[in-house]
Design a protein around this motif. Structure first.
Motif, PDB file in Angstrom:
ATOM      1  N   ASN A 194     101.709  78.562 129.303  1.00 39.87           N
ATOM      2  CA  ASN A 194     102.174  77.233 129.725  1.00 39.87           C
ATOM      3  C   ASN A 194     103.667  76.970 129.465  1.00 39.87           C
ATOM      4  OD1 ASN A 194     101.563  74.801 131.010  1.00 39.87           O
ATOM      5  ND2 ASN A 194     101.363  73.748 129.049  1.00 39.87           N
ATOM      6  N   SER A 224      99.181  80.233 132.788  1.00 37.81           N
ATOM      7  CA  SER A 224      99.754  78.955 133.243  1.00 37.81           C
ATOM      8  C   SER A 224     101.275  78.859 133.092  1.00 37.81           C
ATOM      9  CB  SER A 224      99.108  77.769 132.525  1.00 37.81           C
ATOM     10  OG  SER A 224      97.720  77.792 132.751  1.00 37.81           O
ATOM     11  N   GLU A 251      96.534  84.573 134.111  1.00 39.72           N
ATOM     12  CA  GLU A 251      95.831  83.585 134.934  1.00 39.72           C
ATOM     13  C   GLU A 251      96.615  82.275 135.072  1.00 39.72           C
ATOM     14  OE1 GLU A 251      94.734  84.809 132.073  1.00 39.72           O
ATOM     15  OE2 GLU A 251      94.041  83.240 130.725  1.00 39.72           O
ATOM     16  N   ASN A 252      96.513  81.704 136.266  1.00 39.75           N
ATOM     17  CA  ASN A 252      97.137  80.417 136.612  1.00 39.75           C
ATOM     18  C   ASN A 252      98.658  80.390 136.503  1.00 39.75           C
ATOM     19  OD1 ASN A 252      94.612  79.007 137.071  1.00 39.75           O
ATOM     20  ND2 ASN A 252      94.324  79.139 134.853  1.00 39.75           N
ATOM     21  N   SER A 253      99.255  81.521 136.334  1.00 35.02           N
ATOM     22  CA  SER A 253     100.715  81.524 136.235  1.00 35.02           C
ATOM     23  C   SER A 253     101.322  81.496 137.633  1.00 35.02           C
ATOM     24  CB  SER A 253     101.192  82.768 135.494  1.00 35.02           C
ATOM     25  OG  SER A 253     100.806  83.911 136.225  1.00 35.02           O
ATOM     26  N   ASN A 254     102.598  81.158 137.656  1.00 32.86           N
ATOM     27  CA  ASN A 254     103.280  81.007 138.930  1.00 32.86           C
ATOM     28  C   ASN A 254     104.688  81.586 138.789  1.00 32.86           C
ATOM     29  OD1 ASN A 254     104.955  79.759 140.977  1.00 32.86           O
ATOM     30  ND2 ASN A 254     103.211  78.417 141.395  1.00 32.86           N
ATOM     31  N   HIS A 279      93.808  83.217 139.780  1.00 31.97           N
ATOM     32  CA  HIS A 279      94.559  82.041 140.225  1.00 31.97           C
ATOM     33  C   HIS A 279      96.054  82.131 139.915  1.00 31.97           C
ATOM     34  CE1 HIS A 279      90.816  80.137 141.360  1.00 31.97           C
ATOM     35  NE2 HIS A 279      90.317  80.472 140.172  1.00 31.97           N
ATOM     36  N   ALA A 280      96.530  83.329 139.771  1.00 33.36           N
ATOM     37  CA  ALA A 280      97.984  83.499 139.615  1.00 33.36           C
ATOM     38  C   ALA A 280      98.618  83.508 141.005  1.00 33.36           C
ATOM     39  CB  ALA A 280      98.291  84.805 138.894  1.00 33.36           C
ATOM     40  N   CYS A 309      93.818  85.309 143.618  1.00 28.19           N
ATOM     41  CA  CYS A 309      95.274  85.164 143.460  1.00 28.19           C
ATOM     42  C   CYS A 309      95.946  85.030 144.833  1.00 28.19           C
ATOM     43  CB  CYS A 309      95.862  86.358 142.730  1.00 28.19           C
ATOM     44  SG  CYS A 309      95.392  86.382 140.994  1.00 28.19           S
TER      45      CYS A 309
END
Lengths: 446, 247
Positions: A194, A224, A251-254, A279-280, A309
């Protein structure tokens, strides 16, 4: 064998190399050396280097500043950033060396490290050991091994868990030298869970000598995390830039990257993105404007290792005169990576018969429930649009210019710093008008 | 204002216009009608200077100057405006920048200073209101993602911004529903003065109920085969084109 002089050089100067670096970096040299002696530089006989003769770049009498002889320049005096309203934390690398100045990191949130790789290795040994030279795979590319052999310093951004760095960071790479030089620099970005950070890297060659630069960038994005990594190349025609960027995402990183080449000599950018957590998202943009005999080669590998992803690649080139462009985009969707969305686009404007573009999209898909697409076009300006604009009284040349700037627009739109977008649009406009002269002072950081 | 003499034009080695003669004076509205493929749109394109068409014979005098020797942009600056049958989408070029460039090029040609930012915005707002255009549309890229009707409205909006001497409206009614047609026609009517002129190119009589022509011409197989007053359009509506072609 071209590699031999560098092998000899390494053996001969190993002591100097180590003495002017730090234990953390030195520890990797032997392994890098072993790999390099085995595989050498990539040869143009290799499919992935078919259109870029890297070997030729090193077949020259290049100096290396292994003893860290100081180059007398105070970048803070020489370079003033004139990006209107773009307020950044600014840092400098002169060749491969971090330029140290007190108070540089003022205003950064607590726990954030931004600065010299050597210093980071000493102060944050755990994080350094965990990440340095880990994802930058040397076996597949001799240039990465070569860089790891010789790299003595570089730039690090480390953002701990839950910390958001609001103001963008800007790293200005300055190439200086009185003789032809080989420069090997590292960039390491660690964004823990995050954590959010944006880094703009500007490349400038100041002196009119040949530079062969290898740069290895490692981006590690935790769960994240959000990382923006933008590069603006404004080099002289005598600069060879061999960049290898590795990015690994949880995961969830952008992660958003963009490589904008406004002026260059010979550029090869390798990108290697790995999506390792669900979900990256990875967004990779690239834009090069090349004329004369300039060369741009973007090679992107995108690995979807897990399900759900998203990746989006958009690479564009505007070529004229005898410029050459190369794009190779590989997307790998692994067996279990269901619900992958992977999009790749390569569009090129080639305005003279003498300019050349080579493009090769490759999709390897082993999962069955995915959305993947690739689009490739190489052509000239839309004649209908050109006539439409002229029919409104707009001069032919002006219409061409507006269309060329428009062509670059979607790459710029991917950049998540609005003031930087605006500045880039102005710079691109000037570049097409021939008003943007590469000079000692960069257009961005003048 | 406009004198077309024995105009012949070729596209892809095929002769489309085979000797057109037409004269348009200030203050007049001319309708050019005809079946599909008769050369109506070619005539419009040739007047605007589309490089895809090659003029092989004839002349076009506009205000006494030979148009055929001018680049498309110079024709536009002299006062020719073509409302396109198929307006082109230009992603990445904003309507605002496009219009500012167009307006300023015209001003430069007349040796006037570039328009000030406030005057330009006011002009945009006034003309947008005239056509009842959504303010969103003008902040987007030129025609990108516009519906068929929006594109046609946008053509007349541009005409209003540029304020030309001679407007050539190529099938401006096609793709418009009746409400949009009314708005567009009202816009065109408002822009008409004693100093300017309009050529309406249309397939149907429908448009002519809203924009009253002074002259109607029937184009067939690259030639004007009949000219008359507004009553000719009504006759065509009733009888079609066959009776003219056969005779």
């Amino acid at each position: 064998m071209i590699e031999q002089q560098y092998i000899d050089l390494f053996r001969q100067y190993r002591g100097e190399l180590d003495a002017n670096s730090t234990e953390g970096l030195n520890r990797h040299r032997d392994r890098a050396f072993d790999i390099f002696t085995q595989i050498g530089f990539p040869s143009s006989k290799q499919e992935d280097y078919k259109h870029s003769n890297i070997m030729r770049c090193f077949d020259a009498d290049l100096g290396l500043n292994l003893r860290n002889i100081p180059i007398p320049v105070n970048p803070y005096d020489a370079f003033k950033c004139d990006v209107p309203n773009l307020s950044t934390h600014t840092f400098f690398l002169i060749n491969d060396r971090y330029y140290d100045k007190a108070g540089q990191t003022e205003g950064l949130p607590d726990g954030v490290f931004a600065g010299s790789l050597q210093q980071f290795a000493k102060e944050y040994p755990t994080q350094f050991d965990m990440h340095y030279a880990r994802i930058a795979d040397m076996h597949k590319n001799g240039i990465v091994a070569y860089n790891t052999m010789f790299a003595q310093d570089g730039f690090v951004v480390y953002v701990p868990k839950n910390v958001e760095v609001e103001k963008p960071l800007q790293l200005i790479n300055i190439l200086r030298g009185g003789v032809d030089l080989n420069v090997n620099r590292r960039i390491l970005i660690i964004a823990e869970e995050n954590a959010h950070v944006k880094l703009l890297v500007c490349d400038h060659a100041v002196d009119d000598v040949h530079f062969v630069v290898t740069q290895v960038t490692e981006i590690v994005a935790g769960p994240s995390a959000q990382v923006d990594f933008y590069e603006l190349e404004e080099n002289s025609e005598k600069v060879t830039r061999l960049s290898n960027l590795f990015s690994e995402q949880k995961e969830n990183s952008n992660v958003v990257t963009s490589g904008i080449t406004l002026h260059n000599g010979y550029t090869r950018n390798n990108y290697r993105f790995r999506l390792l957590g669900e979900h990256a998202e990875a967004h990779a943009g690239g834009l090069a404007i090349c004329d004369k005999t300039q060369h741009i080669d973007n090679f992107a590998f995108l690995d979807h290792a897990v399900p759900n992803c998203t990746s989006n690649e958009l690479f564009k080139n505007v070529l004229k005169d005898k410029a050459t462009g190369v794009f190779c985009g590989k997307i790998l969707v692994e067996k279990d990576a269901q619900k992958t969305q992977a999009y790749q686009t390569n569009r090129n404007l080639v305005s003279t018969d003498t300019a050349q573009m080579f493009s090769k999209p490759q999709l390897e898909i082993y999962a069955d429930d995915v959305k993947c697409s690739h689009g490739l076009t190489t052509g000239q300006l839309d004649e209908d649009a050109l006539f439409y604009m002229r029919a409104r009284g707009i001069d032919k040349e002006e219409a061409r210019l507006l269309l060329m700037v428009a062509f670059t627009r979607d790459v710029i739109d991917m950049i998540r710093i609005p003031t930087l977008q605006e500045r880039l649009i102005t710079l691109i406009d000037k570049r097409f008008r021939g008003e943007l002269m590469r000079c000692g002072n960069c257009a961005v950081c003048k | 204002m406009l004198k077309i003499k024995n105009l012949h034009a070729v596209v892809e080695e095929q002769e489309i216009l085979k000797g057109i003669d037409l004269e348009v004076n200030a203050g007049e509205v001319h309708a050019v009608m005809g079946p599909n493929g008769s050369g109506k749109s070619t005539l419009a394109s040739v007047l605007a200077g589309n490089p895809k068409f090659e003029v092989t014979r004839g002349s076009i005098l506009f205000k006494g100057k030979e148009l055929l020797e001018m680049e498309p942009e110079d024709r536009a600056r002299e006062g020719i405006f073509l409302s396109f049958q198929y307006p082109v989408e230009i992603p990445g070029v904003s309507m605002v920048n496009f219009m500012r460039a167009a307006v300023n090029e015209q001003r430069k040609y007349r040796r006037e200073e570039p328009i000030s930012a406030t005057d330009f915005l006011k002009l945009m707002r006034d003309k947008r209101d005239l056509l009842g255009m959504d303010s969103q549309l003008v902040s987007r890229s030129v025609n990108e993602g516009f519906s068929g009707g929006e594109k046609k409205k946008n053509e007349i909006f541009q005409m209003a911004m540029i304020n030309p001497l001679l407007s050539i409206l190529d099938e401006t009614d096609s793709g418009l529903d009746i409400d949009a047609l009314r708005v567009v026609a009202a816009g065109v009517n408002k822009l008409q003065t004693k100093e300017n002129a309009t050529i309406l190119i249309t397939h149907y009589q429908r448009l002519l109920e809203y924009i009253k022509p002074d002259f109607v011409h029937v184009l067939y197989a690259g030639k004007i085969i009949k000219s008359g007053g507004p009553e000719l359009a009504l006759e065509l509506e009733k009888k079609g084109y066959d009776w003219l072609i056969k005779s």
